[in-house]
Write a protein that holds these residues in place. Structure first.
Motif, PDB file in Angstrom:
ATOM      1  N   LEU A 142      24.638  59.120  56.668  1.00 61.91           N
ATOM      2  CA  LEU A 142      24.215  57.627  56.197  1.00 61.91           C
ATOM      3  C   LEU A 142      25.752  57.079  55.763  1.00 61.91           C
ATOM      4  O   LEU A 142      25.509  55.526  55.726  1.00 61.91           O
ATOM      5  N   VAL A 143      26.535  57.616  55.170  1.00 63.04           N
ATOM      6  CA  VAL A 143      27.813  56.927  54.756  1.00 63.04           C
ATOM      7  C   VAL A 143      28.247  56.000  55.983  1.00 63.04           C
ATOM      8  O   VAL A 143      28.623  54.950  55.735  1.00 63.04           O
ATOM      9  N   PRO A 144      28.688  56.493  57.033  1.00 59.53           N
ATOM     10  CA  PRO A 144      28.789  55.746  58.177  1.00 59.53           C
ATOM     11  C   PRO A 144      27.826  54.442  58.450  1.00 59.53           C
ATOM     12  O   PRO A 144      28.365  53.390  58.965  1.00 59.53           O
ATOM     13  N   LEU A 145      26.711  55.039  58.223  1.00 65.89           N
ATOM     14  CA  LEU A 145      25.665  54.034  58.863  1.00 65.89           C
ATOM     15  C   LEU A 145      25.520  52.862  57.753  1.00 65.89           C
ATOM     16  O   LEU A 145      25.514  51.828  58.145  1.00 65.89           O
ATOM     17  N   VAL A 146      25.972  52.932  56.524  1.00 65.62           N
ATOM     18  CA  VAL A 146      26.157  52.017  55.279  1.00 65.62           C
ATOM     19  C   VAL A 146      27.045  50.737  56.083  1.00 65.62           C
ATOM     20  O   VAL A 146      26.890  49.732  56.236  1.00 65.62           O
ATOM     21  N   GLY A 147      28.460  51.468  56.440  1.00 61.69           N
ATOM     22  CA  GLY A 147      29.257  50.325  57.024  1.00 61.69           C
ATOM     23  C   GLY A 147      28.889  49.684  58.214  1.00 61.69           C
ATOM     24  O   GLY A 147      29.144  48.376  58.417  1.00 61.69           O
ATOM     25  N   ALA A 148      28.006  50.483  59.253  1.00 63.10           N
ATOM     26  CA  ALA A 148      27.555  49.882  60.254  1.00 63.10           C
ATOM     27  C   ALA A 148      26.755  48.701  60.039  1.00 63.10           C
ATOM     28  O   ALA A 148      26.761  47.906  60.776  1.00 63.10           O
ATOM     29  N   LEU A 149      25.722  48.856  59.456  1.00 59.14           N
ATOM     30  CA  LEU A 149      24.712  48.002  59.027  1.00 59.14           C
ATOM     31  C   LEU A 149      25.320  46.774  58.027  1.00 59.14           C
ATOM     32  O   LEU A 149      24.980  45.824  58.337  1.00 59.14           O
ATOM     33  N   ALA A 150      26.233  47.165  57.268  1.00 59.46           N
ATOM     34  CA  ALA A 150      26.833  46.280  56.535  1.00 59.46           C
ATOM     35  C   ALA A 150      27.748  45.089  57.493  1.00 59.46           C
ATOM     36  O   ALA A 150      27.756  43.956  57.239  1.00 59.46           O
ATOM     37  N   ALA A 151      28.291  45.754  58.509  1.00 60.80           N
ATOM     38  CA  ALA A 151      29.032  44.860  59.159  1.00 60.80           C
ATOM     39  C   ALA A 151      28.242  43.936  60.289  1.00 60.80           C
ATOM     40  O   ALA A 151      28.780  43.501  61.243  1.00 60.80           O
ATOM     41  N   GLY A 152      26.786  44.474  60.148  1.00 63.21           N
ATOM     42  CA  GLY A 152      26.062  43.721  61.193  1.00 63.21           C
ATOM     43  C   GLY A 152      25.724  44.007  62.506  1.00 63.21           C
ATOM     44  O   GLY A 152      25.360  43.222  63.542  1.00 63.21           O
ATOM     45  N   ASN A 153      26.001  45.470  62.597  1.00 67.31           N
ATOM     46  CA  ASN A 153      25.598  45.914  64.008  1.00 67.31           C
ATOM     47  C   ASN A 153      24.283  46.425  64.264  1.00 67.31           C
ATOM     48  O   ASN A 153      23.690  46.899  63.422  1.00 67.31           O
ATOM     49  N   CYS A 154      24.153  46.671  65.353  1.00 70.29           N
ATOM     50  CA  CYS A 154      22.826  47.301  65.862  1.00 70.29           C
ATOM     51  C   CYS A 154      23.344  48.987  66.205  1.00 70.29           C
ATOM     52  O   CYS A 154      24.293  49.119  66.534  1.00 70.29           O
ATOM     53  N   VAL A 155      22.355  49.941  65.630  1.00 69.77           N
ATOM     54  CA  VAL A 155      22.910  51.185  65.504  1.00 69.77           C
ATOM     55  C   VAL A 155      21.834  52.363  66.039  1.00 69.77           C
ATOM     56  O   VAL A 155      20.797  52.263  66.040  1.00 69.77           O
ATOM     57  N   VAL A 156      22.525  53.352  66.956  1.00 65.56           N
ATOM     58  CA  VAL A 156      22.048  54.311  67.386  1.00 65.56           C
ATOM     59  C   VAL A 156      22.422  55.528  66.442  1.00 65.56           C
ATOM     60  O   VAL A 156      23.598  55.657  66.547  1.00 65.56           O
ATOM     61  N   LEU A 157      21.451  56.148  66.024  1.00 68.56           N
ATOM     62  CA  LEU A 157      21.949  57.377  65.112  1.00 68.56           C
ATOM     63  C   LEU A 157      21.553  58.668  65.727  1.00 68.56           C
ATOM     64  O   LEU A 157      20.184  58.960  65.984  1.00 68.56           O
ATOM     65  N   LYS A 158      22.494  59.507  65.937  1.00 62.98           N
ATOM     66  CA  LYS A 158      22.403  60.894  66.308  1.00 62.98           C
ATOM     67  C   LYS A 158      22.681  62.041  65.313  1.00 62.98           C
ATOM     68  O   LYS A 158      23.741  62.437  65.254  1.00 62.98           O
ATOM     69  N   PRO A 159      21.776  62.361  64.395  1.00 61.08           N
ATOM     70  CA  PRO A 159      21.745  63.323  63.491  1.00 61.08           C
ATOM     71  C   PRO A 159      22.091  64.567  64.127  1.00 61.08           C
ATOM     72  O   PRO A 159      21.697  64.937  65.696  1.00 61.08           O
ATOM     73  N   SER A 160      22.515  65.633  63.475  1.00 58.72           N
ATOM     74  CA  SER A 160      22.931  66.957  64.125  1.00 58.72           C
ATOM     75  C   SER A 160      21.656  67.711  64.218  1.00 58.72           C
ATOM     76  O   SER A 160      20.816  67.947  63.351  1.00 58.72           O
ATOM     77  N   GLU A 161      21.410  68.248  65.504  1.00 55.04           N
ATOM     78  CA  GLU A 161      20.267  69.118  65.677  1.00 55.04           C
ATOM     79  C   GLU A 161      20.002  70.417  65.226  1.00 55.04           C
ATOM     80  O   GLU A 161      19.318  71.539  65.008  1.00 55.04           O
ATOM     81  N   ILE A 162      21.596  70.934  64.713  1.00 53.24           N
ATOM     82  CA  ILE A 162      21.706  72.355  63.912  1.00 53.24           C
ATOM     83  C   ILE A 162      21.211  72.299  62.694  1.00 53.24           C
ATOM     84  O   ILE A 162      20.715  73.311  62.071  1.00 53.24           O
ATOM     85  N   SER A 163      21.271  71.358  61.794  1.00 61.55           N
ATOM     86  CA  SER A 163      20.588  71.279  60.422  1.00 61.55           C
ATOM     87  C   SER A 163      19.155  70.719  60.755  1.00 61.55           C
ATOM     88  O   SER A 163      18.831  69.225  60.619  1.00 61.55           O
ATOM     89  N   LYS A 164      18.338  71.310  61.387  1.00 61.88           N
ATOM     90  CA  LYS A 164      16.942  71.116  61.846  1.00 61.88           C
ATOM     91  C   LYS A 164      16.287  70.143  60.753  1.00 61.88           C
ATOM     92  O   LYS A 164      15.631  69.535  61.158  1.00 61.88           O
ATOM     93  N   SER A 165      15.810  70.809  59.532  1.00 56.20           N
ATOM     94  CA  SER A 165      15.244  70.149  58.517  1.00 56.20           C
ATOM     95  C   SER A 165      15.353  68.798  58.110  1.00 56.20           C
ATOM     96  O   SER A 165      14.734  67.788  57.993  1.00 56.20           O
ATOM     97  N   THR A 166      16.723  68.735  57.869  1.00 59.90           N
ATOM     98  CA  THR A 166      17.343  67.157  57.722  1.00 59.90           C
ATOM     99  C   THR A 166      17.206  66.377  58.897  1.00 59.90           C
ATOM    100  O   THR A 166      16.817  65.311  58.491  1.00 59.90           O
ATOM    101  N   GLU A 167      17.355  66.852  60.076  1.00 62.33           N
ATOM    102  CA  GLU A 167      17.141  66.136  61.309  1.00 62.33           C
ATOM    103  C   GLU A 167      15.737  65.408  61.262  1.00 62.33           C
ATOM    104  O   GLU A 167      15.562  64.413  61.542  1.00 62.33           O
ATOM    105  N   LYS A 168      14.929  66.261  60.898  1.00 65.23           N
ATOM    106  CA  LYS A 168      13.444  66.017  61.160  1.00 65.23           C
ATOM    107  C   LYS A 168      13.057  64.751  59.889  1.00 65.23           C
ATOM    108  O   LYS A 168      12.461  63.793  60.199  1.00 65.23           O
TER     109      LYS A 168
END
Length: 486
Positions: A142-168
């Motif tokens: 989320l911290v990088p996402l904050v910067g991307a959204l604040a800068a006005g970008n469209c974002v594709v977010l790829k969370p880690s599949e290893i931390s399965k519960s958080t990814e869900k």
């Protein structure tokens, strides 16, 4: 941020994708079309996305805490201080400063451009890809996402599949709080990530290991896509003879064993003299007992290793040197005790890769100069720590080494300061983020000069033929460009 098998978002995104329809094509086309309409550029839209992210954190606090327990055995308090509060602070800071960050920055001018308007405009790159790791799966997503959204970008977010519960939780809940015409979460493992990287993005932000970072950079190079690579490495911790061993032990143990050692900026090994080692060992034992009790396995404050693969890798490292403290492990619980190794040789595996677990080797050096030489012979680390009562010693270590960050007499508490950037150098990465640095990372800084359509008589001096007096006048005017004429 690790060496072999560390916290990469995908173990190997260079794998061959399966044949068939591209699962990402429609999503990426939709996002790029939305960006091209200019939808994400207004400040009001950016603020709305950040406010949505803030609501996501507040509404789903319990879900995220539960997921972090399942993935990493993190206590609610540890989840709060290292994941949720940190992310919320970044959102709040961006909302508070968004208008100022977006303002054009005036640039100094020469006499030749005295009547023009010169400024730097911060523009969004466009469609950006954020590939996140598993060790702090909320914070480092989320911290990088904050910067991307604040800068006005469209974002594709790829969370880690290893931390399965958080990814869900991220995949199911986060899109409900953001504009889905401009934001998407994509899932999958190495093959899917490899397929994703075949597409052209306008910026890629990756957090993970140097090995996978090279794959990301190679894929980005095919499209000349700029990247930020937040990697890692072996972070040295020099302990001077002139120090209080218990103070050092408290601070090193806290930051080495936090999150079961699965932190990219954690002290990776100690460099000290044999005499300091003898004073430091009982102090470290005292700190570990104080923090985690006589049976650390039952402590609610000690996390677990993320999965079997990482556990087995770490268990192999326990055979290096000699175990002086800890060393116990239980694969069924993914538990490794806070461990200190001594008599470690620099050629052993524990000194060849980022440990990324609750294991702390001690390597003996005879002097500060030898410690500096030891560090300089290796790849530049993400963080470097020095403990000494002498400011001269700390400053000498700072002046004669290179690292992503440097800390004297403390651990990675500097990560709580958005006024300081997080980023590596050399093998530990490139680029930086946190606070305004995140906004700048996801913004193209566009040089702009606006001139008046008239005043042609004044500008005729620039045109050939270049008589002697024209040459003299132009040279004089150009030589004035160190002036700050705004």
């Amino acid at each position: 941020m690790s060496g072999k098998g560390g916290k990469g978002a995908a173990e190997d995104p260079g794998s061959e994708p399966t044949l068939g329809m591209d699962p990402f094509e429609d999503t990426l086309r939709r996002l790029r079309e939305a960006f091209n309409t200019g939808r994400t550029r207004p400040a009001d839209f950016r603020a709305a996305q950040l406010e949505g992210l803030s609501r996501f954190l507040q509404d789903n606090k319990q879900l995220l805490q539960d997921a972090l327990v399942q993935d990493l055995h993190k206590s609610p308090f540890e989840s709060d201080v290292s994941e949720l509060i940190t992310s919320q602070n970044e959102v709040d800071l961006a909302l508070k400063n968004l208008q100022d960050w977006m303002k054009d920055e005036p640039a100094s001018k020469s006499l030749l451009t005295r009547l023009d308007s010169a400024f730097v405009r911060k523009e969004p790159f466009g469609l950006v890809l954020i590939i996140a790791p598993w060790n702090y799966p909320v914070n480092l997503t989320l911290v990088p996402l904050v910067g991307a959204l604040a800068a006005g970008n469209c974002v594709v977010l790829k969370p880690s599949e290893i931390s399965k519960s958080t990814e869900k939780v991220l995949a199911e809940m986060l899109p409900q709080y953001l504009d889905q015409s401009c934001f998407a979460v994509v899932l999958g493992g190495p093959q899917e990530t490899g397929r994703l990287l075949e597409h052209k993005f306008d910026y890629i932000f990756f957090t993970g290991s140097p090995r996978v970072g090279k794959i990301i950079m190679a894929a980005a190079a095919k499209h000349l896509t700029p990247v930020t690579l937040e990697l890692g490495g072996k972070n040295p911790c020099y302990v001077d003879d002139d120090c209080d061993p218990q103070t050092v032990a408290n601070r090193v143990a806290l930051f080495r064993y936090f999150n079961a050692g699965q932190t990219c900026v954690a002290p990776d090994y100690i460099l000290c003299s044999p005499e300091t080692q003898e004073r430091l060992l009982p102090a470290l034992q005292s700190s570990i007992t104080r923090f985690y009790g006589d049976d650390p396995r039952s402590s609610p404050n000690l996390g677990r290793i993320i999965n079997q693969k990482q556990f087995q890798r770490l268990q192999g490292l326990l055979g290096c040197g000699r175990v002086a403290i800890g060393g116990q492990s239980d694969e069924s619980d993914l538990y490794i005790a806070p461990t200190v190794l001594v008599d470690v040789q620099e050629t052993e595996p524990v000194m060849q890769e980022e440990i990324f677990g609750p294991i702390l080797p001690i390597v003996n050096v005879r002097s500060l100069d030898e410690a500096i030489d030891f560090i300089k012979r290796r790849e530049k680390p993400l963080a470097l720590y020095a403990f000494s009562n002498s400011s001269q010693v700390v400053n000498q270590m700072l002046d004669q080494t290179s690292s992503g960050s440097f800390v004297g007499n403390e651990g990675f508490v500097y990560l709580t300061l958005p006024s300081l950037p997080l980023g590596g150098v050399g093998n530990s990465g490139m680029g930086r983020y946190h606070g305004k640095f995140s906004f700048d990372t996801f913004s193209h800084h566009r040089a702009c000069l606006l001139s008046y359509p008239g005043l042609e008589k004044l500008k005729e001096i620039r045109y050939p033929p270049f008589t002697y007096w024209k040459q003299q006048l132009i040279s004089w005017a150009l030589g004035s460009q160190n002036c700050t004429l705004l």
